[in-house]
Design a protein around this motif. Structure first.
Motif, mmCIF file in Angstrom:
data_model
loop_
_atom_site.group_PDB
_atom_site.id
_atom_site.type_symbol
_atom_site.label_atom_id
_atom_site.label_comp_id
_atom_site.label_asym_id
_atom_site.label_seq_id
_atom_site.Cartn_x
_atom_site.Cartn_y
_atom_site.Cartn_z
ATOM 1 N N ARG A 257 46.034 63.138 36.878
ATOM 2 C CA ARG A 257 46.440 62.693 35.534
ATOM 3 C C ARG A 257 47.301 61.434 35.623
ATOM 4 N NH1 ARG A 257 50.809 62.868 32.798
ATOM 5 N NH2 ARG A 257 51.873 64.189 34.338
ATOM 6 N N ARG A 258 48.278 61.460 36.523
ATOM 7 C CA ARG A 258 49.171 60.303 36.676
ATOM 8 C C ARG A 258 48.422 59.077 37.190
ATOM 9 N NH1 ARG A 258 54.644 62.597 39.536
ATOM 10 N NH2 ARG A 258 55.035 60.353 39.736
ATOM 11 N N PHE A 259 47.462 59.308 38.078
ATOM 12 C CA PHE A 259 46.693 58.196 38.650
ATOM 13 C C PHE A 259 45.873 57.504 37.559
ATOM 14 C CE2 PHE A 259 44.134 55.738 41.434
ATOM 15 C CZ PHE A 259 44.772 55.710 42.667
ATOM 16 N N VAL A 260 45.214 58.301 36.741
ATOM 17 C CA VAL A 260 44.400 57.729 35.652
ATOM 18 C C VAL A 260 45.283 57.000 34.645
ATOM 19 C CG1 VAL A 260 42.912 58.274 33.688
ATOM 20 C CG2 VAL A 260 42.529 59.396 35.880
ATOM 21 N N LYS A 261 46.416 57.601 34.315
ATOM 22 C CA LYS A 261 47.325 56.970 33.355
ATOM 23 C C LYS A 261 47.837 55.629 33.876
ATOM 24 C CE LYS A 261 51.621 57.722 30.763
ATOM 25 N NZ LYS A 261 52.765 58.647 30.525
ATOM 26 N N ALA A 262 48.122 55.547 35.164
ATOM 27 C CA ALA A 262 48.694 54.334 35.749
ATOM 28 C C ALA A 262 47.656 53.248 36.001
ATOM 29 C CB ALA A 262 49.418 54.670 37.056
ATOM 30 N N THR A 263 46.455 53.634 36.430
ATOM 31 C CA THR A 263 45.471 52.638 36.874
ATOM 32 C C THR A 263 44.236 52.512 35.992
ATOM 33 O OG1 THR A 263 44.156 54.142 38.253
ATOM 34 C CG2 THR A 263 46.143 53.176 39.249
ATOM 35 N N GLY A 264 43.973 53.548 35.203
ATOM 36 C CA GLY A 264 42.741 53.529 34.415
ATOM 37 C C GLY A 264 41.553 54.082 35.176
ATOM 38 N N ASN A 265 41.756 54.412 36.453
ATOM 39 C CA ASN A 265 40.704 54.988 37.285
ATOM 40 C C ASN A 265 41.151 56.320 37.860
ATOM 41 O OD1 ASN A 265 40.018 51.712 38.374
ATOM 42 N ND2 ASN A 265 38.543 52.980 37.299
ATOM 43 N N THR A 266 40.184 57.201 38.146
ATOM 44 C CA THR A 266 40.506 58.397 38.917
ATOM 45 C C THR A 266 40.753 57.954 40.358
ATOM 46 O OG1 THR A 266 38.219 58.809 39.579
ATOM 47 C CG2 THR A 266 38.945 59.765 37.461
ATOM 48 N N PRO A 267 41.389 58.797 41.186
ATOM 49 C CA PRO A 267 41.577 58.426 42.601
ATOM 50 C C PRO A 267 40.259 58.097 43.296
ATOM 51 C CG PRO A 267 42.971 60.291 42.048
ATOM 52 C CD PRO A 267 42.084 60.064 40.850
ATOM 53 N N LEU A 268 39.201 58.878 43.004
ATOM 54 C CA LEU A 268 37.900 58.617 43.627
ATOM 55 C C LEU A 268 37.347 57.262 43.183
ATOM 56 C CD1 LEU A 268 35.494 59.426 45.346
ATOM 57 C CD2 LEU A 268 34.572 60.674 43.358
ATOM 58 N N GLU A 269 37.426 56.964 41.899
ATOM 59 C CA GLU A 269 36.941 55.668 41.407
ATOM 60 C C GLU A 269 37.714 54.523 42.046
ATOM 61 O OE1 GLU A 269 35.549 57.056 36.901
ATOM 62 O OE2 GLU A 269 37.579 56.305 37.267
ATOM 63 N N TYR A 270 39.016 54.718 42.201
ATOM 64 C CA TYR A 270 39.848 53.685 42.817
ATOM 65 C C TYR A 270 39.422 53.459 44.267
ATOM 66 C CZ TYR A 270 44.031 50.895 43.711
ATOM 67 O OH TYR A 270 44.881 49.853 44.008
ATOM 68 N N LEU A 271 39.205 54.548 44.997
ATOM 69 C CA LEU A 271 38.762 54.450 46.387
ATOM 70 C C LEU A 271 37.419 53.722 46.463
ATOM 71 C CD1 LEU A 271 38.880 55.142 49.413
ATOM 72 C CD2 LEU A 271 37.884 57.382 48.844
ATOM 73 N N GLN A 272 36.507 54.058 45.559
ATOM 74 C CA GLN A 272 35.198 53.405 45.555
ATOM 75 C C GLN A 272 35.331 51.907 45.312
ATOM 76 O OE1 GLN A 272 33.263 55.710 42.493
ATOM 77 N NE2 GLN A 272 32.349 57.127 43.955
ATOM 78 N N ARG A 273 36.204 51.526 44.387
ATOM 79 C CA ARG A 273 36.377 50.103 44.088
ATOM 80 C C ARG A 273 37.006 49.357 45.260
ATOM 81 N NH1 ARG A 273 38.026 48.497 38.091
ATOM 82 N NH2 ARG A 273 37.261 46.565 39.011
ATOM 83 N N VAL A 274 37.938 50.008 45.958
ATOM 84 C CA VAL A 274 38.545 49.395 47.145
ATOM 85 C C VAL A 274 37.481 49.205 48.236
ATOM 86 C CG1 VAL A 274 40.185 49.746 49.039
ATOM 87 C CG2 VAL A 274 40.870 50.242 46.678
ATOM 88 N N LYS A 275 36.684 50.232 48.472
ATOM 89 C CA LYS A 275 35.626 50.154 49.478
ATOM 90 C C LYS A 275 34.650 49.012 49.159
ATOM 91 C CE LYS A 275 35.333 55.101 50.787
ATOM 92 N NZ LYS A 275 35.248 55.038 52.259
ATOM 93 N N ILE A 276 34.224 48.962 47.906
ATOM 94 C CA ILE A 276 33.237 47.956 47.516
ATOM 95 C C ILE A 276 33.824 46.554 47.574
ATOM 96 C CG2 ILE A 276 31.740 47.154 45.647
ATOM 97 C CD1 ILE A 276 30.836 49.737 47.162
ATOM 98 N N GLU A 277 35.114 46.412 47.283
ATOM 99 C CA GLU A 277 35.729 45.081 47.370
ATOM 100 C C GLU A 277 35.733 44.598 48.820
ATOM 101 O OE1 GLU A 277 36.969 41.637 45.828
ATOM 102 O OE2 GLU A 277 36.382 43.414 44.661
ATOM 103 N N TYR A 278 36.040 45.488 49.757
ATOM 104 C CA TYR A 278 35.978 45.110 51.174
ATOM 105 C C TYR A 278 34.540 44.803 51.581
ATOM 106 C CZ TYR A 278 40.847 46.056 52.385
ATOM 107 O OH TYR A 278 42.219 45.995 52.490
ATOM 108 N N ALA A 279 33.599 45.587 51.058
ATOM 109 C CA ALA A 279 32.188 45.346 51.374
ATOM 110 C C ALA A 279 31.747 43.977 50.850
ATOM 111 C CB ALA A 279 31.322 46.458 50.769
ATOM 112 N N LYS A 280 32.171 43.642 49.651
ATOM 113 C CA LYS A 280 31.813 42.345 49.061
ATOM 114 C C LYS A 280 32.313 41.192 49.934
ATOM 115 C CE LYS A 280 33.007 41.938 44.739
ATOM 116 N NZ LYS A 280 33.864 42.164 43.553
ATOM 117 N N LYS A 281 33.546 41.294 50.397
ATOM 118 C CA LYS A 281 34.116 40.224 51.221
ATOM 119 C C LYS A 281 33.345 40.077 52.529
ATOM 120 C CE LYS A 281 38.727 40.623 49.212
ATOM 121 N NZ LYS A 281 40.114 41.140 49.374
ATOM 122 N N ALA A 282 32.928 41.210 53.104
ATOM 123 C CA ALA A 282 32.156 41.161 54.342
ATOM 124 C C ALA A 282 30.780 40.547 54.099
ATOM 125 C CB ALA A 282 32.009 42.560 54.930
ATOM 126 N N LEU A 283 30.166 40.894 52.999
ATOM 127 C CA LEU A 283 28.841 40.357 52.670
ATOM 128 C C LEU A 283 28.901 38.864 52.359
ATOM 129 C CD1 LEU A 283 27.508 43.286 50.430
ATOM 130 C CD2 LEU A 283 26.791 42.725 52.764
#
Length: 331
Positions: A257-283
């Protein structure tokens, strides 16, 4: 009989892209009118630049625009174009209050409103965007949400169209909004003509692949900040959010609840976005294959990786690599 188009010229609160929006809109709509004349048809819009001052200065006084009229002189209009404003917007400047009153009055009389990028700040100041969808530059999203929490921000969309109100993403994507409006108020043939003459890609709908994810840090929840740091440090590992919530002595449901309120994402969504951002930079910057990048950011299933990558960026990993990596290594 021609419709009336009002292109607003704000006073103060002007951003670096303001003058581009104003001149771009005037130029393209004028080109659309000329195309109609050349084909024996009446122009759709009678175009006016309207402001609240006799002249408005831009780019630290290097350029200025002299509006053709004051908004107070316009009794009725059909479409209002709202250009980008300064991205450090905090509250409506008194100089521009007449513009807001003008937009509210004209919208109630049936006018439609179209804002470009950070012009959303001016439009949101009217209250007309509450509970409606709004696109703007991804880099302004968190700031905008804090000022206007009742607006449904959708940075993945290039253009939104809802109840006679149009918004669009950032930078020079305002050109795509103008083409969209040309097709809506003129016709497809005129929009295609403008697309070719002004060399603007037509039918662009997403700005997702332009987004740079820097993490949603504009909050003051210390537990969520620590969790974000952990996720960003160990994104390539298998993270248990149950264990992470225990690590910070917070119950799992309360942690989510606190994570969504603070970031707008669930913890899983946040992790996915972090992973994909690193993937984008590598690509973008390496000759690594899609598979190599996938494993590096902690995915083992190519189908799942592709689906999440497309969900976040709007395109596949291979399409992304072809678009942004000059060397375009074989995957």
């Amino acid at each position: 009989m021609s419709k009336h188009l009002t292109i607003l010229v704000p006073d103060m609160q002007a951003g670096p892209n303001t003058i581009s929006c104003i001149i771009g809109a005037y130029h393209i709509f004028s080109g659309a009118n000329n195309y109609r004349r050349e084909h024996g048809q009446e122009p759709v819009f009678d175009i006016h630049l309207a402001g609240v001052a006799s002249q408005s200065q831009f780019i630290k006084g290097m350029l200025q625009i002299m509006p053709q009229c004051n908004v107070a002189d316009i009794k009725a209009t059909d479409l209002i174009i709202i250009p980008a404003v300064a991205p450090d917007f905090k509250e409506l400047a008194k100089e521009n209050e007449p513009l807001v009153k003008f937009m509210i009055h004209q919208y109630k009389q049936g006018a439609e409103l179209a804002c470009m990028c950070t012009g959303a700040y001016l439009l949101a100041s009217t209250g007309l965007l509450e509970q409606k969808s709004c696109s703007l530059h991804w880099n302004n999203a968190n700031h905008f949400k804090a000022l206007f929490p009742k607006v449904k921000v959708q940075t993945e969309k290039l253009i939104t169209d809802e109840n006679g109100i149009y918004t669009n993403g950032g930078g020079y994507s305002f050109l795509n909004l103008i083409l969209y409006l040309v097709e809506k108020f003129y016709d497809r043939a005129t929009a295609i003509y403008c697309s070719k003459v002004f060399q603007i890609d037509i039918d662009r709908h997403s700005q997702s692949d332009f987004v740079i994810f820097n993490g949603q840090k504009s909050h003051d929840d210390p537990v969520v900040q620590k969790a974000q740091q952990y996720i960003e440090s160990y994104y390539y590992e298998k993270i248990s959010f149950e264990a992470l919530s225990r690590k910070y002595a917070v119950g799992r449901r309360n942690f989510d609840r606190r994570f969504v309120k603070a970031t707008g994402n669930t913890p899983l969504e946040y992790l996915q976005r972090v992973k994909i951002e690193y993937a984008k930079k590598a690509l973008e910057s390496t000759r690594k294959t899609i598979s190599e990048v996938m494993f590096e950011v902690g995915y083992a299933d190519m189908k799942a990786f592709r689906e999440i990558f497309r969900k976040i960026t709007g395109i596949s990993p291979l399409e992304y690599k072809k678009k942004y990596n000059r060397e375009r290594a074989i995957s």
